[in-house]
Write a protein that holds these residues in place. Sequence first.
Motif, PDB file in Angstrom:
ATOM      1  N   GLY A 281       3.033 -20.321 -16.489  1.00  0.00           N
ATOM      2  CA  GLY A 281       3.889 -19.295 -15.892  1.00  0.00           C
ATOM      3  C   GLY A 281       3.318 -17.900 -16.037  1.00  0.00           C
ATOM      4  N   VAL A 282       2.811 -17.563 -17.217  1.00  0.00           N
ATOM      5  CA  VAL A 282       2.268 -16.220 -17.435  1.00  0.00           C
ATOM      6  C   VAL A 282       0.996 -16.007 -16.613  1.00  0.00           C
ATOM      7  N   THR A 283       0.145 -17.038 -16.528  1.00  0.00           N
ATOM      8  CA  THR A 283      -1.108 -16.902 -15.771  1.00  0.00           C
ATOM      9  C   THR A 283      -0.831 -16.669 -14.286  1.00  0.00           C
ATOM     10  N   THR A 284       0.052 -17.449 -13.708  1.00  0.00           N
ATOM     11  CA  THR A 284       0.364 -17.255 -12.287  1.00  0.00           C
ATOM     12  C   THR A 284       1.035 -15.906 -12.034  1.00  0.00           C
ATOM     13  N   LEU A 285       1.858 -15.469 -12.975  1.00  0.00           N
ATOM     14  CA  LEU A 285       2.521 -14.173 -12.815  1.00  0.00           C
ATOM     15  C   LEU A 285       1.504 -13.035 -12.846  1.00  0.00           C
ATOM     16  N   LEU A 286       0.570 -13.066 -13.794  1.00  0.00           N
ATOM     17  CA  LEU A 286      -0.436 -12.019 -13.876  1.00  0.00           C
ATOM     18  C   LEU A 286      -1.369 -12.051 -12.660  1.00  0.00           C
ATOM     19  N   THR A 287      -1.731 -13.250 -12.213  1.00  0.00           N
ATOM     20  CA  THR A 287      -2.599 -13.351 -11.033  1.00  0.00           C
ATOM     21  C   THR A 287      -1.907 -12.794  -9.801  1.00  0.00           C
ATOM     22  N   MET A 288      -0.641 -13.097  -9.659  1.00  0.00           N
ATOM     23  CA  MET A 288       0.100 -12.583  -8.512  1.00  0.00           C
ATOM     24  C   MET A 288       0.227 -11.056  -8.580  1.00  0.00           C
ATOM     25  N   ALA A 289       0.439 -10.521  -9.772  1.00  0.00           N
ATOM     26  CA  ALA A 289       0.523  -9.064  -9.922  1.00  0.00           C
ATOM     27  C   ALA A 289      -0.812  -8.404  -9.605  1.00  0.00           C
ATOM     28  N   THR A 290      -1.912  -9.026 -10.014  1.00  0.00           N
ATOM     29  CA  THR A 290      -3.242  -8.487  -9.691  1.00  0.00           C
ATOM     30  C   THR A 290      -3.494  -8.517  -8.200  1.00  0.00           C
ATOM     31  N   GLN A 291      -3.081  -9.605  -7.567  1.00  0.00           N
ATOM     32  CA  GLN A 291      -3.246  -9.707  -6.113  1.00  0.00           C
ATOM     33  C   GLN A 291      -2.462  -8.605  -5.405  1.00  0.00           C
ATOM     34  N   THR A 292      -1.259  -8.345  -5.846  1.00  0.00           N
ATOM     35  CA  THR A 292      -0.427  -7.315  -5.231  1.00  0.00           C
ATOM     36  C   THR A 292      -1.026  -5.923  -5.400  1.00  0.00           C
ATOM     37  N   SER A 293      -1.508  -5.636  -6.609  1.00  0.00           N
ATOM     38  CA  SER A 293      -2.104  -4.318  -6.838  1.00  0.00           C
ATOM     39  C   SER A 293      -3.380  -4.129  -6.037  1.00  0.00           C
ATOM     40  N   GLY A 294      -4.165  -5.202  -5.857  1.00  0.00           N
ATOM     41  CA  GLY A 294      -5.361  -5.098  -5.028  1.00  0.00           C
ATOM     42  C   GLY A 294      -5.046  -4.821  -3.576  1.00  0.00           C
ATOM     43  N   ILE A 295      -3.972  -5.402  -3.069  1.00  0.00           N
ATOM     44  CA  ILE A 295      -3.565  -5.148  -1.677  1.00  0.00           C
ATOM     45  C   ILE A 295      -3.114  -3.702  -1.517  1.00  0.00           C
ATOM     46  N   ASN A 296      -2.319  -3.212  -2.448  1.00  0.00           N
ATOM     47  CA  ASN A 296      -1.807  -1.844  -2.331  1.00  0.00           C
ATOM     48  C   ASN A 296      -2.903  -0.803  -2.529  1.00  0.00           C
ATOM     49  N   ALA A 297      -3.985  -1.172  -3.234  1.00  0.00           N
ATOM     50  CA  ALA A 297      -5.069  -0.206  -3.455  1.00  0.00           C
ATOM     51  C   ALA A 297      -5.796   0.136  -2.167  1.00  0.00           C
ATOM     52  N   SER A 298      -5.792  -0.760  -1.190  1.00  0.00           N
ATOM     53  CA  SER A 298      -6.481  -0.512   0.075  1.00  0.00           C
ATOM     54  C   SER A 298      -5.583   0.124   1.130  1.00  0.00           C
ATOM     55  N   LEU A 299      -4.360   0.483   0.772  1.00  0.00           N
ATOM     56  CA  LEU A 299      -3.413   1.060   1.722  1.00  0.00           C
ATOM     57  C   LEU A 299      -2.911   2.400   1.203  1.00  0.00           C
ATOM     58  N   PRO A 300      -2.535   3.304   2.104  1.00  0.00           N
ATOM     59  CA  PRO A 300      -2.013   4.596   1.653  1.00  0.00           C
ATOM     60  C   PRO A 300      -0.623   4.452   1.065  1.00  0.00           C
ATOM     61  N   PRO A 301      -0.268   5.314   0.108  1.00  0.00           N
ATOM     62  CA  PRO A 301       1.084   5.262  -0.468  1.00  0.00           C
ATOM     63  C   PRO A 301       2.109   5.832   0.503  1.00  0.00           C
ATOM     64  N   VAL A 302       2.826   4.966   1.187  1.00  0.00           N
ATOM     65  CA  VAL A 302       3.817   5.398   2.173  1.00  0.00           C
ATOM     66  C   VAL A 302       5.215   5.201   1.603  1.00  0.00           C
ATOM     67  N   SER A 303       6.198   5.857   2.228  1.00  0.00           N
ATOM     68  CA  SER A 303       7.564   5.851   1.701  1.00  0.00           C
ATOM     69  C   SER A 303       8.407   4.688   2.211  1.00  0.00           C
ATOM     70  N   TYR A 304       7.882   3.891   3.139  1.00  0.00           N
ATOM     71  CA  TYR A 304       8.653   2.787   3.704  1.00  0.00           C
ATOM     72  C   TYR A 304       8.068   1.452   3.243  1.00  0.00           C
ATOM     73  N   THR A 305       8.814   0.392   3.503  1.00  0.00           N
ATOM     74  CA  THR A 305       8.398  -0.949   3.090  1.00  0.00           C
ATOM     75  C   THR A 305       7.610  -1.616   4.207  1.00  0.00           C
ATOM     76  N   LYS A 306       6.452  -2.121   3.849  1.00  0.00           N
ATOM     77  CA  LYS A 306       5.595  -2.806   4.817  1.00  0.00           C
ATOM     78  C   LYS A 306       5.876  -4.302   4.797  1.00  0.00           C
ATOM     79  N   ALA A 307       5.418  -4.980   5.840  1.00  0.00           N
ATOM     80  CA  ALA A 307       5.608  -6.437   5.914  1.00  0.00           C
ATOM     81  C   ALA A 307       4.895  -7.138   4.777  1.00  0.00           C
ATOM     82  N   ILE A 308       3.741  -6.639   4.393  1.00  0.00           N
ATOM     83  CA  ILE A 308       2.996  -7.260   3.302  1.00  0.00           C
ATOM     84  C   ILE A 308       3.708  -7.032   1.966  1.00  0.00           C
ATOM     85  N   ASP A 309       4.460  -5.922   1.829  1.00  0.00           N
ATOM     86  CA  ASP A 309       5.223  -5.680   0.604  1.00  0.00           C
ATOM     87  C   ASP A 309       6.349  -6.698   0.453  1.00  0.00           C
TER      88      ASP A 309
END
Length: 454
Positions: A281-309
Amino acid sequence: MGTGHYFWVIFYFASLCSASLANNAKINFREKEKKVLDQILGAGKYDARIRPSGINGTENMPTYVYVNMFLRSISKIDDYKMEYSVQLTFREQWTDERLKFDDIQGRLKYLTLTEANRVWMPDLFFSNEKEGHFHNIIMPNVYIRIFPNGSVLYSIRISLTLACPMNLKLYPLDRQICSLRMASYGWTTNDLVFLWKEGDPVQVVKNLHLPRFTLEKFLTDYCNSKTNTGEYSCLKVDLLFKREFSYYLIQIYIPCCMLVIVSWVSFWLDQGAVPARVSLGVTTLLTMATQTSGINASLPPVSYTKAIDVWTGVCLTFVFGALLEFALVNYASRSDMHKENMKKKRRDLEQASLDAASDLLDTDSNATFAMKPLVRHPGDPMALEKLRQCEVHMQAPKRPNCCKTWLSKFPTRQCSRSKRIDVISRITFPLVFALFNLVYWSTYLFREEEDETF
């Protein structure tokens, strides 16, 4: 010498004479071209600072400049900086009555210049430009052609980095419209007007290739702007780019689905395998969090919710829910074990009491036993209880419930509640995730079609 020999000698000298005459004609023609240039652009004859007259030499009419371009390549489209880079051949054409000349009976089709400062030039600029440069290898990629009727054609190859404001609500299922805007900087519409050239004003190279986008279509339009100093002529090209979804499907969506499914493996592990279930459980949770942060790093910080979010947030919730499910199973398992131990102790105490009472009865030889009646009276509470039980059994059988029937396979025993939680999770989590996928894809795919306003 024979007659044939004299013929070849005469032919040789005639060829030399004709070549010499052709070279002299070329030299004379170039001299005439130079003479024409000196005649129309000589000192005191042409002033590049003065705007050409309007149509038919009308002074109070604006100068019309016809624009067209050839889109050579688009090197990148940057989502984070919201910009794109393009290389194009840009052309302008206008008429300057002062540059008319004699074409020498059609032999002089046009004059060619490489110095733009020798003739009047429109003050066009790209209003959404961030960076730009000319191409000077091997020679400056620019030319000016002057035609006999005074028409001037200006062509130049340039590379531009242009701003492209993007709406990323549907990212990565989105379409983006990037514009290229051209306007006059100092001349108002009373003096200078830009027009698109009739008949295919924008051309695109056939083998245009973009890594993550497809150029679907483009549209030319006008965008005149009014300021405190007057109205200025403006042209624009809107380029519609469709994002290629296959890249994101392979790099984001499928890995996230796999992480969610891997987190469900803990439902099939034994409740006693605490280290395995916690680490999974902890490994999958950390991997998923890393995946999410990597996706957001390539996008500008916008004030609305994107489909990928929405996608990554729900996947992260499912992984976190699988970890919480094990915490609940572990608590239920310990609670059931404690209850089972208490029942066992109670049964042991009751059994000990019965054994002690039996020993006392066996040692009492003087005890008298009363005969229990074989037939009880109607008012006897034991008889009434048996009668009620018979009535219950005589009732018509109810329709079996499939869920209860399935859950009845796990009877009450040690850790039964924890086992039932695992079994319910094995069905509930996949069903809810499948329902989410149905709602997600139907919503964003239909919204993509509805929001297309190009």
